[in-house]
Motif scaffolding. Structure first.
Motif, short mmCIF file in Angstrom:
data_model
loop_
_atom_site.label_atom_id
_atom_site.label_comp_id
_atom_site.label_asym_id
_atom_site.label_seq_id
_atom_site.Cartn_x
_atom_site.Cartn_y
_atom_site.Cartn_z
N LYS A 64 0.81 -1.21 0.00
CA LYS A 64 0.00 0.00 0.00
C LYS A 64 0.85 1.27 0.00
CE LYS A 64 -4.13 -1.81 2.38
NZ LYS A 64 -4.93 -1.75 3.62
N ASP A 67 4.52 2.83 -4.84
CA ASP A 67 3.93 3.45 -6.02
C ASP A 67 3.35 2.40 -6.96
OD1 ASP A 67 4.65 6.16 -5.36
OD2 ASP A 67 6.71 5.62 -5.86
N SER A 68 3.87 1.18 -6.88
CA SER A 68 3.38 0.10 -7.70
C SER A 68 3.90 -1.22 -7.15
CB SER A 68 3.82 0.27 -9.16
OG SER A 68 3.06 -0.57 -10.00
N ASN A 104 -7.72 -2.74 -3.33
CA ASN A 104 -8.91 -2.33 -4.08
C ASN A 104 -8.65 -2.32 -5.57
OD1 ASN A 104 -11.62 -1.54 -4.32
ND2 ASN A 104 -11.09 0.64 -4.35
N ARG A 174 -18.18 0.66 -12.46
CA ARG A 174 -16.78 1.13 -12.41
C ARG A 174 -15.88 0.33 -13.35
NH1 ARG A 174 -14.90 -0.72 -6.26
NH2 ARG A 174 -14.90 -2.97 -6.66
N TRP A 178 -13.84 1.67 -17.02
CA TRP A 178 -12.47 1.33 -17.39
C TRP A 178 -12.42 0.80 -18.82
CZ3 TRP A 178 -7.59 2.08 -16.37
CH2 TRP A 178 -7.16 2.43 -15.10
N LEU A 272 -5.77 -2.85 -11.60
CA LEU A 272 -5.84 -1.44 -11.24
C LEU A 272 -7.12 -1.13 -10.48
CD1 LEU A 272 -4.76 -0.17 -14.76
CD2 LEU A 272 -3.31 -0.27 -12.74
N ASP A 274 -8.83 2.73 -8.36
CA ASP A 274 -9.17 4.15 -8.52
C ASP A 274 -7.96 5.07 -8.40
OD1 ASP A 274 -11.91 3.66 -8.88
OD2 ASP A 274 -12.21 3.50 -6.70
N THR A 275 -6.78 4.51 -8.11
CA THR A 275 -5.57 5.32 -7.99
C THR A 275 -4.52 4.81 -8.98
OG1 THR A 275 -4.47 3.91 -6.33
CG2 THR A 275 -6.07 5.52 -5.51
N LYS A 276 -3.36 5.41 -8.97
CA LYS A 276 -2.27 5.00 -9.87
C LYS A 276 -1.57 3.72 -9.39
CE LYS A 276 -2.20 8.10 -13.15
NZ LYS A 276 -2.31 7.73 -14.58
N LEU A 277 -1.79 3.34 -8.13
CA LEU A 277 -1.18 2.12 -7.61
C LEU A 277 -1.77 0.90 -8.31
CD1 LEU A 277 0.50 0.47 -5.58
CD2 LEU A 277 -1.37 0.74 -3.93
N SER A 312 0.73 3.27 -14.37
CA SER A 312 0.96 3.81 -13.03
C SER A 312 1.83 5.06 -13.03
CB SER A 312 1.61 2.75 -12.13
OG SER A 312 0.67 1.78 -11.71
#
Length: 361
Positions: A64, A67-68, A104, A174, A178, A272, A274-277, A312
């Protein structure tokens, strides 16, 4: 810029293919002024051996904070490993489900691309693959049967197992968004796959996807039953651009897609939310039978790294460069054992990684 990456080598060939992928990342960083720092995380069988569980809370928190995440593979031979005598929630693959849920990551993107250089490995007739094909399976990842309520009971001396397939409209909407967003960057076609002639969950799926489609009038939407889709992937894979489907259907169809490309060792994957992670991994398994023998194909993992740079980190040029390097190596006739054909040069895992790195300029 420095990017923090959680590395999950995992089991079997995982450590070998992750090693080659990081070599490629480091070369990209050197060429473009980026740096990548790695924190190794235990997951899968190796985590069970060392901690008693397939994914610890500490490991999840490390992911978490990154960044990835780059994953090799988890699991072993079901009939030969003690891991599979454990309850299902303590087996290696439970770690994968847990990290997807914990981060998530509800959208799984699996490109299926037939490289011109690998047409000979494709099991389909030449006339079906003339010109190659390039489509994406967009699979919902955190709902459906895999995450529904389940139990096994005995009634009147007869064992009965129940698995619950549940989706709500938020989960469907959702993942559909995508799919349409990705289609906009490709050939603007979405094929939504379901079993609406039988399942209530599929009927809701179809209705919600059609609602989302109204926001994307520039994208063509079609519906297809999953059994027909399985046949059409073999009959005419070139007809597809983005295949949108639920968790279990997506699991099966993406594996089928991997085989029509010639080798599952060539297919990347991105998960993926909702974030770049994101979580990036090859589509294949841990292949314990060849672990440690320098036989594994690292290309799927390296292609997953390209997806990481693109989705990401927004590093499109760098991602394109990795894909071009792989294509160049294949054009020069180098092959790992899974994609080997007559007249080509057989190389191992390490050699393939080095060849790709050397093409990066």
């Amino acid at each position: 810029m420095n990017y923090k990456i959680a590395l999950i080598p995992g089991d079997g060939i995982g450590p070998e293919i992750v090693r080659e992928a990081t070599k490629v990342l480091d070369k990209i960083g050197e060429l473009h002024g980026h740096s990548f720092s790695y924190t190794e995380v235990l997951m899968g069988g190796i985590s069970i051996d060392k901690t008693g569980v397939p994914l610890t809370e500490e490991a999840l928190n490390t992911a978490k904070a990154s960044d990835s995440v780059l994953l090799g593979a988890v699991g072993g031979n079901v009939g030969q490993s003690n891991w599979y005598t454990l309850p299902p929630n303590l087996r290696p693959e439970a770690g994968l489900l847990a990290i997807r849920k914990g981060l998530n990551l509800y959208a799984n993107i699996r490109p299926a691309v037939l490289f011109d250089e690998l047409k000979g490995a494709c099991p389909l007739k030449d006339e079906l693959i003339e010109g190659g094909f390039d489509f994406v399976v967009m699979r919902e990842l955190t709902g459906g049967l895999y995450f529904g309520e389940r139990h096994t009971t005995t009634e009147n001396g007869i064992r009965k197992a129940t698995d619950t397939l549940t989706y709500d409209e938020v989960e469907i909407r959702r993942i559909a968004k995508w799919a349409f967003e990705i289609a906009r960057k490709r050939n603007k076609k979405v094929c939504s796959v379901d079993k609406a002639n039988v399942l209530d969950s599929s009927r809701l799926w179809r209705n919600v996807v059609k609602e989302v489609a109204k926001e994307y009038e520039d994208v063509e939407l079609s519906d297809m039953l999953v059994d027909n889709c399985a046949m059409q992937l073999v009959k005419d894979p070139k007809q597809f651009d983005v295949i949108l489907t639920e968790n279990m259907f997506g699991d099966i169809l993406s594996d089928e897609a991997s085989m029509v490309t010639g080798s599952i060792g060539m297919l990347a994957s991105a998960s993926l939310g909702d974030t770049k992670l994101g979580l990036y991994e090859p589509s294949h398994g841990s292949a314990p039978d060849i672990a440690g023998q320098n036989k594994a194909n690292p290309i799927a993992t390296i292609l997953s790294v390209a997806m990481m740079l693109r989705y990401s980190f927004d590093l499109e040029v760098e991602a394109d460069k990795i894909e071009a390097a792989i294509k160049s190596v294949l054009q020069k006739g180098y092959r790992t054992i899974d994609i080997m054909s007559e007249g080509k040069t057989l190389v191992g895992t390490i050699e393939m990684g080095d060849l790709i790195v050397n093409e990066l300029v």
